[in-house]
Design an enzyme around this catalytic site. Sequence first.
Site: not given
Ligand code: PAF
Length: 283
Positions: A30-31, A33, A37, A153, A187
């Site tokens: 979701m950027g 970064l 990431h 997730q 965040r």
């Molecule tokens: O983990 C994240 O950044 C988000 O939940 C994802 C997997 C890119 C889905 O929007």
Amino acid sequence: MLVAETVDQVRIAVRSARAAGKSVGFVPTMGALHAGHRSLMDASRRECDFHIVSIFVNPTQFGPHEDLARYPRPRDADLELCRTAGIDLVFYPPVEVMYPPNYRTFVEVAGLSSLLEGAVRPGHFRGVATVVTKLLLIAGADRAYFGQKDYQQQTIIRVMVSELNLPTEIRVCPTLRDPDGLAMSSRNAYLTPEQRQAGLSLSRALHLAQRIVDSGEQSVTTIERAMHEILAGTPGVEPDYAVLRHPDTLEELTEILPAMVALIAARVGTTRLIDNQVLQVEL
Ligand code: PAF
């Protein structure tokens, strides 16, 4: 590095990479970064030949009172990070490309999506499962990379990919931490210096859980209570949960297992932080 906004642009680029005999790695994000990431991109670089990153702040995974509007979107810095990481293609779709007007198709992994984070954030994992399914189908990668930081997730995504027979292998990479122990997260940018200090209580609670397990403690409740006390005893921290669960199913435990996962969530000011650690037990 190509920055694509449409599905067709991605498909054409991937088709020509495949025609050149290249394997494809994909990092959905979701950027905003950060080094976490970057470590996923580096894993793709080690294992694949052509590298895709998606940057999309997915509205369907945010609740009505969550931080969708204020979620950081540092486009230039994000693209620069991708460029220096050796990424070939960034998929940066506008919302209408992912969700055209009257969009109505959703993916949900029943049960797992309503526990823990799902109980506090209803609908969150339906949004994640939907967007990840769409992104995996668009990218058509051999491997996709996710962080262990979002433990529930990655559990849901692995189940979903298996049950829907999606042809992408899911790779889960270790959580990256700042030197003080705080798990890296986009965040964290919301935290004041004092809140950041308070946020360190999450990694402290996880370390304590491992130490208690190492001491031979046999009661799940005792370990959960000790983690909860660290969070609740830190000014400015409001715990949501601090639990031990089965590492694959996330089911509640009645006894200590050889491998367990400790999962923690807490609010620090208006920011929700999550963290986890797989605990190894010498039985
Ligand atoms: O983990 C994240 O950044 C988000 O939940 C994802 C997997 C890119 C889905 O929007």
